[in-house]
Design an enzyme around this catalytic site. Structure first.
Site, short mmCIF file in Angstrom:
data_model
loop_
_atom_site.label_atom_id
_atom_site.label_comp_id
_atom_site.label_asym_id
_atom_site.label_seq_id
_atom_site.Cartn_x
_atom_site.Cartn_y
_atom_site.Cartn_z
N ASN A 52 0.94 -1.15 0.04
CA ASN A 52 0.03 -0.17 0.02
C ASN A 52 1.01 1.14 -0.08
OD1 ASN A 52 -1.84 1.96 0.37
ND2 ASN A 52 -2.26 1.54 2.74
N TRP A 53 0.89 1.91 -1.13
CA TRP A 53 1.82 2.98 -1.47
C TRP A 53 1.49 4.27 -0.46
CZ3 TRP A 53 4.08 3.62 -6.97
CH2 TRP A 53 4.77 2.53 -7.36
N LYS A 54 0.19 4.45 -0.09
CA LYS A 54 -0.61 5.37 0.31
C LYS A 54 -0.17 6.46 -0.24
CE LYS A 54 -0.11 3.27 4.96
NZ LYS A 54 0.10 3.30 6.50
N HIS A 91 -9.64 1.10 4.90
CA HIS A 91 -8.38 1.26 5.74
C HIS A 91 -8.39 2.25 6.99
CE1 HIS A 91 -4.03 2.31 6.54
NE2 HIS A 91 -3.67 1.11 5.90
N GLU A 143 -5.67 -5.19 10.50
CA GLU A 143 -4.55 -4.27 10.80
C GLU A 143 -4.86 -3.56 12.12
OE1 GLU A 143 -4.46 -0.89 8.16
OE2 GLU A 143 -6.60 -0.45 8.33
N SER A 179 3.18 -2.42 10.57
CA SER A 179 4.62 -2.46 10.96
C SER A 179 5.43 -3.70 10.72
CB SER A 179 4.99 -2.19 12.55
OG SER A 179 4.27 -0.97 13.06
#
Length: 248
Positions: A9-11, A94, A163, A209
């Site tokens: 996920n490049w955000k 998300h 997450e 993380s």
């Protein structure tokens, strides 16, 4: 046997040139990987990444999708638009979308339905804050799941990402035992809502993380089928080490 799926996920990172360099460096490093590989890039970079990964074992993903086919919805992007770029996966729900933009589970469910309807696999994110972790994490996760999946008939067309909010960008991730416990619980919820066969088929990721040093430990757990990778996917070498975790 569920095939592992590893999603980057490049955000909101990388411009066009940076995206090109990252993908071109990544392709040869992961060409022999046995997992499904997905890169979820910002909308303006879809046209940059799509031609670069054509014919490779990397699949294109997006970071959100509208709950409508089309309409006066400034700033939204429809599933039909994503299909123009051969997008196969899309992240919905998300924790940043919930925390920063106030997205609710019902809305996230509508986004997931739109994705499925258009042949795109939604990666449905669920997780709890530290406050919830110390109070009622499992019941909270179950409520999220059931509300988001309310109108999803075929769970095999969905990927679920656990997450924990308290582990994202933190000093340390959840332990492998904590992640396994919650992923196994999610599988039980799926079993209750659908059936045992559905629970056996659905792929459940861990995200929070994750890096090349700890990913293999998570993947050794029975109920964890992959990772939703944030910061670590922005470096091709680090991301490739995660993808090639089985070579360790």
């Amino acid at each position: 046997m569920r095939k592992p799926i590893i999603v980057g996920n490049w955000k909101m990172y990388k411009n066009s040139e940076e995206a090109r360099k990252l993908v071109e460096e990544l392709i040869p490093l992961v060409k022999d990987a046995t997992s499904d590989i997905v890169v979820c890039v910002p909308f303006p970079l879809l046209h940059v990444v799509q031609p670069l990964i054509k014919g490779t074992n990397i699949t294109l993903g997006a970071q959100n999708v509208s709950w409508e086919d089309e309409g006066a919805l400034t700033g939204e992007v429809s599933a039909k638009m994503l299909k123009d770029f051969d997008v196969k996966y899309v992240i919905v729900g998300h924790s940043e979308r919930k925390r920063v933009f106030g997205e609710k589970c019902r809305e996230i469910g509508m986004r997931a339905v739109q994705a499925v309807k258009n042949g795109i696999t939604p990666i449905v994110c669920v997780g709890e804050t530290l406050e919830r972790r110390n109070r009622d994490a499992k019941s909270y996760i179950k409520i999220q799941l059931l509300e988001v999946l309310e109108d999803i008939e075929d769970i095999s067309k969905v990927v679920i990402a656990y997450e924990p909010v308290w582990a994202i960008n933190g000093i340390k991730p959840a332990t492998k035992e904590q992640a396994e416990e919650m992923c196994a619980f999610i599988r039980e919820v799926i079993k209750e809502k659908y059936c045992e066969e559905a629970a056996d088929v659905v792929r459940i990721q861990y995200g929070g993380s994750v890096n090349s040093s700890n990913f293999a430990d998570f993947m050794a757990m029975d109920s964890i089928d992959g990772g939703l990778i944030g910061r670590a996917c922005l470096d091709a070498k680090e991301f490739s080490k995660i993808i090639n975790y089985q070579d360790k």
